[in-house]
Design a protein around this motif. Structure first.
Motif, PDB file in Angstrom:
ATOM      1  N   ILE A  28       2.181   1.917  -3.350  1.00 15.62           N
ATOM      2  CA  ILE A  28       1.160   2.542  -4.193  1.00 15.62           C
ATOM      3  C   ILE A  28       1.031   4.014  -3.864  1.00 15.62           C
ATOM      4  O   ILE A  28       0.909   4.876  -4.721  1.00 15.62           O
ATOM      5  CB  ILE A  28      -0.193   1.832  -4.001  1.00 15.62           C
ATOM      6  CG1 ILE A  28      -0.116   0.399  -4.540  1.00 15.62           C
ATOM      7  CG2 ILE A  28      -1.303   2.594  -4.704  1.00 15.62           C
ATOM      8  CD1 ILE A  28      -1.344  -0.429  -4.227  1.00 15.62           C
ATOM      9  N   ALA A  29       1.086   4.316  -2.516  1.00 15.83           N
ATOM     10  CA  ALA A  29       0.858   5.694  -2.083  1.00 15.83           C
ATOM     11  C   ALA A  29       2.001   6.619  -2.478  1.00 15.83           C
ATOM     12  O   ALA A  29       1.806   7.806  -2.678  1.00 15.83           O
ATOM     13  CB  ALA A  29       0.671   5.733  -0.567  1.00 15.83           C
ATOM     14  N   ALA A  43       0.833  -1.205   0.000  1.00 15.29           N
ATOM     15  CA  ALA A  43       0.000   0.000   0.000  1.00 15.29           C
ATOM     16  C   ALA A  43       0.864   1.249   0.000  1.00 15.29           C
ATOM     17  O   ALA A  43       0.576   2.223  -0.696  1.00 15.29           O
ATOM     18  CB  ALA A  43      -0.926  -0.009   1.224  1.00 15.29           C
ATOM     19  N   ALA A  50      -5.224   4.679  -2.104  1.00 16.56           N
ATOM     20  CA  ALA A  50      -3.898   5.251  -2.303  1.00 16.56           C
ATOM     21  C   ALA A  50      -3.857   6.710  -1.866  1.00 16.56           C
ATOM     22  O   ALA A  50      -2.879   7.173  -1.266  1.00 16.56           O
ATOM     23  CB  ALA A  50      -3.486   5.127  -3.766  1.00 16.56           C
ATOM     24  N   GLN A  51      -4.928   7.450  -2.169  1.00 14.73           N
ATOM     25  CA  GLN A  51      -4.992   8.852  -1.752  1.00 14.73           C
ATOM     26  C   GLN A  51      -5.062   8.968  -0.230  1.00 14.73           C
ATOM     27  O   GLN A  51      -4.431   9.842   0.371  1.00 14.73           O
ATOM     28  CB  GLN A  51      -6.214   9.524  -2.381  1.00 14.73           C
ATOM     29  CG  GLN A  51      -6.098   9.778  -3.864  1.00 14.73           C
ATOM     30  CD  GLN A  51      -7.396  10.314  -4.443  1.00 14.73           C
ATOM     31  OE1 GLN A  51      -8.491   9.856  -4.104  1.00 14.73           O
ATOM     32  NE2 GLN A  51      -7.286  11.293  -5.320  1.00 14.73           N
ATOM     33  N   ALA A  79      -1.617   8.316   1.157  1.00 14.60           N
ATOM     34  CA  ALA A  79      -0.720   9.426   0.824  1.00 14.60           C
ATOM     35  C   ALA A  79      -0.965  10.617   1.740  1.00 14.60           C
ATOM     36  O   ALA A  79      -0.022  11.255   2.230  1.00 14.60           O
ATOM     37  CB  ALA A  79      -0.906   9.829  -0.635  1.00 14.60           C
ATOM     38  N   VAL A  94       1.677   9.022  -5.451  1.00 13.68           N
ATOM     39  CA  VAL A  94       0.417   9.748  -5.601  1.00 13.68           C
ATOM     40  C   VAL A  94       0.659  11.245  -5.409  1.00 13.68           C
ATOM     41  O   VAL A  94       1.083  11.677  -4.349  1.00 13.68           O
ATOM     42  CB  VAL A  94      -0.633   9.245  -4.599  1.00 13.68           C
ATOM     43  CG1 VAL A  94      -1.867  10.140  -4.632  1.00 13.68           C
ATOM     44  CG2 VAL A  94      -1.024   7.814  -4.943  1.00 13.68           C
ATOM     45  N   SER A 113      -9.521   7.591  -2.904  1.00 12.07           N
ATOM     46  CA  SER A 113      -9.110   6.212  -3.148  1.00 12.07           C
ATOM     47  C   SER A 113      -8.219   5.755  -1.994  1.00 12.07           C
ATOM     48  O   SER A 113      -7.660   6.582  -1.267  1.00 12.07           O
ATOM     49  CB  SER A 113      -8.339   6.122  -4.462  1.00 12.07           C
ATOM     50  OG  SER A 113      -7.066   6.739  -4.316  1.00 12.07           O
TER      51      SER A 113
END
Length: 220
Positions: free
Chosen positions: A9-10, A6, A72-73, A76, A13, A70
């Protein structure tokens, strides 16, 4: 393995929503930090500034769990705000320790509820578990004299026992479990409202669940 994935992914962003939320938060914190202070601030003014720093961060941190973002957002934004929030909590703790009276804790009748309740908020969010446990004891000594609010004492007690790994006493603490906001385990839940009434906290567990919107979706 899920968290590293995760975070990976972040990492990249950089969308406009995350950037805007983070910028708004930074500006809000800076405004509080730059606010002019009197040359000789009162105890109430000193505590109020700590509370302002605490609250402005948490007023923005909720966005990290906004279901409109999301995953990811959300991660982040948490990574942008979370570390600074922890630093503010630690600095607030040390500042509050320097303001403590000689007898160990504040009193409604002597210092005013603005001070006692504001100081409680800093203790509740403190990263210093030993400090919070010590203050819980001091609050308990003042509870029956009207010098400490029953709700503040109940929330501190529950925070202490939850951090120690035990079931809470008054049912004030919630967490995100299986994607839903849930009241954390309570010792002898059938009599929790009696315990609340015994210390002078009139609110029932059902009312607390309503205030916290227990059952709503959560992601953090």
């Amino acid at each position: 393995m899920l968290l590293p994935m995760a975070l990976a992914i972040a990492g990249p962003v950089q969308d406009d929503v995350v950037a805007r939320y983070a910028a708004e938060w930074e500006a809000a914190v800076a405004e509080v930090e730059r606010a002019p202070q009197p040359d000789h601030p009162t105890l109430a003014q000193k505590v109020a500034r700590l509370v302002a720093l605490d609250e402005i961060t948490r007023q923005h941190m909720w966005r990290a769990g906004d279901p409109a973002l999301s995953p990811a957002q959300q991660i982040a934004l948490s990574l942008k705000i979370g570390p600074r929030m922890s630093a503010i909590d630690a600095a607030n703790t040390e500042a509050l320790k320097a303001l403590l009276p000689a007898d160990g804790w504040f009193r409604n009748r002597r210092d005013g509820r603005q001070v006692t309740h504001g100081a409680w908020l800093i203790v509740q969010h403190s990263p210093d578990d030993a400090f919070r446990t010590r203050i819980m004891g001091a609050m308990g000594e003042r509870l029956g004299k009207g010098d400490v609010d029953a709700m503040d004492f109940a929330l501190t007690t529950d925070r202490v026992v939850v951090h120690q790994g035990g079931p809470q006493v008054f049912g004030s603490q919630a967490g995100c479990i299986a994607g839903k906001l849930t009241i954390l385990p309570i010792a002898d839940p059938e009599h929790v409202d009696e315990r609340r009434a015994r210390i002078g906290w009139a609110k029932t567990l059902a009312e607390t669940k309503g205030d916290l919107e227990i059952g709503k979706p959560c992601a953090m």
